[in-house]
Design a protein around this motif. Structure first.
Motif, PDB file in Angstrom:
ATOM      1  N   HIS A   1       0.821  -1.204   0.000  1.00 38.21           N
ATOM      2  CA  HIS A   1       0.000   0.000   0.000  1.00 38.21           C
ATOM      3  C   HIS A   1       0.856   1.256   0.000  1.00 38.21           C
ATOM      4  N   GLY A   2       2.007   1.161  -0.691  1.00 42.07           N
ATOM      5  CA  GLY A   2       2.792   2.359  -0.963  1.00 42.07           C
ATOM      6  C   GLY A   2       3.637   2.871   0.189  1.00 42.07           C
TER       7      GLY A   2
ATOM      8  N   HIS B   1       3.693   5.550   1.936  1.00 42.74           N
ATOM      9  CA  HIS B   1       3.138   6.220   3.113  1.00 42.74           C
ATOM     10  C   HIS B   1       2.968   5.233   4.268  1.00 42.74           C
ATOM     11  N   ALA B   2       2.950   3.942   3.959  1.00 41.01           N
ATOM     12  CA  ALA B   2       2.878   2.935   5.025  1.00 41.01           C
ATOM     13  C   ALA B   2       4.244   2.832   5.696  1.00 41.01           C
ATOM     14  N   PRO B   3       4.287   2.899   7.026  1.00 40.05           N
ATOM     15  CA  PRO B   3       5.587   2.864   7.716  1.00 40.05           C
ATOM     16  C   PRO B   3       6.431   1.656   7.326  1.00 40.05           C
TER      17      PRO B   3
ATOM     18  N   VAL C   1      -0.925  -2.145  15.860  1.00 37.41           N
ATOM     19  CA  VAL C   1      -1.642  -1.061  15.184  1.00 37.41           C
ATOM     20  C   VAL C   1      -1.526  -1.169  13.662  1.00 37.41           C
ATOM     21  N   HIS C   2      -0.297  -1.440  13.170  1.00 35.68           N
ATOM     22  CA  HIS C   2      -0.060  -1.451  11.717  1.00 35.68           C
ATOM     23  C   HIS C   2      -0.354  -2.823  11.110  1.00 35.68           C
TER      24      HIS C   2
ATOM     25  N   ILE D   1     -12.819   2.652  17.427  1.00 35.68           N
ATOM     26  CA  ILE D   1     -12.310   2.217  16.122  1.00 35.68           C
ATOM     27  C   ILE D   1     -12.522   0.709  15.982  1.00 35.68           C
TER      28      ILE D   1
ATOM     29  N   PRO E   1     -14.904   3.084  -0.428  1.00 31.58           N
ATOM     30  CA  PRO E   1     -14.907   1.629  -0.582  1.00 31.58           C
ATOM     31  C   PRO E   1     -13.508   1.190  -1.019  1.00 31.58           C
ATOM     32  N   ASP E   2     -12.970   0.180  -0.335  1.00 28.15           N
ATOM     33  CA  ASP E   2     -11.625  -0.320  -0.631  1.00 28.15           C
ATOM     34  C   ASP E   2     -11.756  -1.349  -1.758  1.00 28.15           C
ATOM     35  N   PRO E   3     -11.144  -1.061  -2.929  1.00 29.08           N
ATOM     36  CA  PRO E   3     -11.360  -1.964  -4.073  1.00 29.08           C
ATOM     37  C   PRO E   3     -10.921  -3.395  -3.785  1.00 29.08           C
TER      38      PRO E   3
ATOM     39  N   ARG F   1      -8.619   5.537   6.195  1.00 34.67           N
ATOM     40  CA  ARG F   1      -8.273   6.955   6.225  1.00 34.67           C
ATOM     41  C   ARG F   1      -8.205   7.526   4.819  1.00 34.67           C
ATOM     42  N   PHE F   2      -8.161   6.665   3.834  1.00 33.35           N
ATOM     43  CA  PHE F   2      -7.824   7.129   2.497  1.00 33.35           C
ATOM     44  C   PHE F   2      -8.901   6.748   1.482  1.00 33.35           C
ATOM     45  N   HIS F   3      -9.180   5.486   1.390  1.00 29.14           N
ATOM     46  CA  HIS F   3     -10.188   5.027   0.443  1.00 29.14           C
ATOM     47  C   HIS F   3     -11.590   5.170   1.034  1.00 29.14           C
TER      48      HIS F   3
END
Lengths: 288, 288, 288, 288
Positions: free
Chosen positions: B81-82, B84-86, B115-116, B158, B169-171, B165-167
């Motif tokens: 997921h790119g 930006h993911a730690p 968490v991650h 949560i 609907p998550d494809p 936080r971003f999408h």
């Protein structure tokens, strides 16, 4: 504001610099869209096999089913070699220290370094030097002899990928090389690295006067080289494979229980070979 | 001899204790033989698909092809997921510090913690509590409401596996749930966890007055639960999947080059909010 | 019994082999007794300073107070260089992924590798080659020139320990070299490595036509070399020092909160430079 | 541009957001200047002792010399407990896999988790609950009984910091508690946590009918609590201390040599308790 290198860039330029600081050709993300090497992720899920996804992520294209099958066979072969392997033992020890699986896997994968995880990569480097020397043709015995000598001069007499402290013929290597032969006969791979591997095995046996059979690191090195992977990715693929065993042992240990598991049971002592008991005061050097 | 816990055991007994200290049901090794859960490794190589090997290692049996395909789809979905993911960023940063791929992967996998990397595991725990409450029947809305309330009381609002936080609907989730539906219709899975997931999504939307769609952690949690994996293995499977992206980014960064890559380019400062400059002598407390 | 290499040894011999497998001269333990390099631990606690304990553990003897003070100054100097350093950033990112301090420290310390943590070690190796060439005498300019040229031929033009991407003169190096000078004048150290360091700085400036001042890696390399540490321990001592900053930042981040902190805020995009969007079906290669 | 969360912020605002993303009160850096908690680094080097620097980094102020000496004694006490400890064994195993000291230390420090490295932290949490119950006064036996019962109800009957699988009285704890007593008598610490520790020891012995003496985790927990550290920093300080042993053993192993060192010599088998040898074909489930 702290830690800033002096700069005359505008905010817009500095922002662009930040975006470029993290540049990738692997994954493109927008809200609701994830593209992997250009392919929408939802087209890949349920369609690509896992080894195909590994190949796509690492190289940017999708392999043929036969290439994928050969890659898969190599990845299946290396998942585990028991708790005498430091990586597996560390995974199990870590769990008894309280770590969740991510932590156990991290501590274990970390040790798949040059000696424990690098043999395949080093063998691939040797195969590629042989291929370079052969100039795109099938390697001749002389090419192999020359590169073996160069390797030994540089790195010592242990040839990575050949011989095993435990097995004679490694059953994994035997089976994998059978699959390589099949793939070559079907035109899936070219077979030059397979040939080089066989010549190395032959040469080592002739020099030693006893068989030093190809082991799993050698067989996977042949496969990954035939498939066109860079040597360092050979190590990476081994890690993806061995991670399965590392996870399985972590999970098994968790179910077994145990707290702070050291390498040997406490009934077995270790050896101390340092100074005999002494007192600090008598030996302390005077202040200068 | 050092570090020995007092013991009256004979050498033979202490040796046996050492052998039992490392006990596993996963792999049996003798010279020339490697058995994985009882199967000779050479029978598995070229025969088992990689997700089947993962299943065999973790659980001791071989899944059906349809079960394997569903597992494979979930493992394919989560690879990346790119940056930006730690985890991905750490892998790339690590390479620029000089680490080989094993070290970069270790530092990165280590952070796939609660968490991650734990959302899927936590969602599986929620799904299993709902299943327990439903007593083996299809869960009712009331079962889900009750367990959601209990979860929120214990862990906060949560709900792992829902919202992003971003999408919107998550494809990935949309596609995976389609595959679960297909598998349920073909009798591959029972569908109770799928139903629970849908009810959670429905309940959250009703409470919030806006959709909080299932994300990839929720969809893989449904799949792994339908397939009968323990929750902690949900985290483990996610790690096997994300390791592919971690390796791909490490490799890409290596080819890009760069040395000691921090989180942001040096042209962007960080914020210091500590004490203003001061001198040690004036403020140092007197010796007691 | 599994994984056993064939052996004719008796149980007693195999047990002894196990004890010898773990041999150390560092610590001797019996119930109620812990000896560190021969010294009862209770004689050291409250008596030895921490840097003295580091020295004793690494080398087996206790330094003089003046040697300890010089070691301590170097260890104090390197604790932190802010969140632009990958190690510090990784520690903070790790905490937001759910890791406790041990995990955050592990992920961070792991990246103190050749590039991010090895400059001091590499500088020590250069200093020791100069010392060898000088044959135990104060190094001459020619010794330094020759070894610099050899180093550049082998490793490229970046000389570890000199120059800084950020600072001109590094305030840590300036202060540390002052302490080395004092120690040399008091007879605590011999000063040959200090001299070599000064000659390197002079030579680089003359070649470049601009100052390339010694940085903290160079200054600590001089100190650790003057004190007689092996180069690899220079890296180890740096890690002990930087671990303090890594812990402090982990702790500060924990108090700040935050979840899954990537390298940059989500408002700043990263750059994708891979293939444009494409469809799997059209490009998939046919099966072979 | 990829991975960007939609935003209407200006470049200037987004840049500021990036700077604030990395906010710290620990270190302030400008070209030529490094401030640690406001103090110029060059004023600290050669002036602050290492434990004082640890304290300053973690807490923002400089301790008194007597406080620093007590912290130093605790940090000296915990450096090593031999290769039966998983952390030490892992460090040594890692080196034989090819890792440099940073990697060996990372794999080892990672396992100083809840069970192997968390006892001190857990004991500090217990001590602080007792302190809260005592309302700032010296704790009474009843306060200790009540909190012990609550702890046992929540976490089970093992009380962290008391008892040792190996030692009876732990010589490190005995000496450290002597130093605490001295410090209390000199007014350096208040003594309430010391008192609580003594009451726990007394209560456990009375309940068990046999001594369960305070161990090093308990003694350091008392000291760190008396000095006002947060419990999680107790774990952090232990890691800084044990890192010395981890480094020393990594270095000793490197000098000893050895390749791919598992937990036990290959002459000692492990135990396999899984399925007997079986064939894949006969047992494979049919496709669904």
């Amino acid at each position: 504001m702290s830690g800033k290198k002096p700069s005359t860039a505008t905010p817009q330029q500095r922002l662009q610099e930040a975006s470029q600081w993290w540049t990738t050709g692997i994954v493109d993300i927008e809200p609701g869209k994830i593209g992997i090497r250009g392919y929408p992720i939802q087209e890949l899920i349920g369609e690509l096999r896992f080894p195909e996804m590994v190949w796509l992520m690492l190289r940017g294209d999708v392999p043929s089913p036969a290439q994928s099958a050969l890659l898969e066979a190599a990845m299946v072969a290396g998942v585990d070699h028991g708790p005498h392997a430091p990586s597996i033992a560390i995974s199990r020890m870590a769990v008894t220290c309280g770590l969740p699986v991510n932590g156990a896997m991290a501590s274990a994968i970390n040790v798949l370094d040059d000696v424990h995880g690098g043999a395949g990569q080093q063998c691939m480097e040797l195969l590629q030097r042989i291929a370079t020397r052969s100039g795109g043709n099938e390697p001749a015995a002389g090419d192999v002899e020359a590169e073996l000598d160069a390797f030994i001069a540089a790195h010592g007499k242990i040839i990575p990928g050949f011989g095993h402290r435990f097995h004679g013929p490694d059953p994994r290597a035997v089976r994998l090389m059978q699959l390589v032969r099949d793939a070559r006969e079907q035109g899936v791979v070219g077979g030059h690295h397979e040939k080089a591997g066989a010549l190395i095995e032959h040469t080592l046996a002739a020099r030693k006067g006893a068989p030093i059979p190809m082991n799993i690191d050698g067989a996977t090195a042949v496969i990954y080289s035939e498939l066109g992977f860079a040597p360092e990715l050979g190590r990476g693929l081994f890690i993806l494979s061995r991670s399965v065993g590392i996870l399985a042992h972590a999970w098994e240990q968790k179910q077994q229980g145990g707290r702070i598991k050291g390498p040997m049971p406490p009934g077995i002592p270790y050896t101390y070979n340092g100074p005999a008991a002494r007192s600090l005061d008598r030996e302390r050097p005077p202040a200068t």
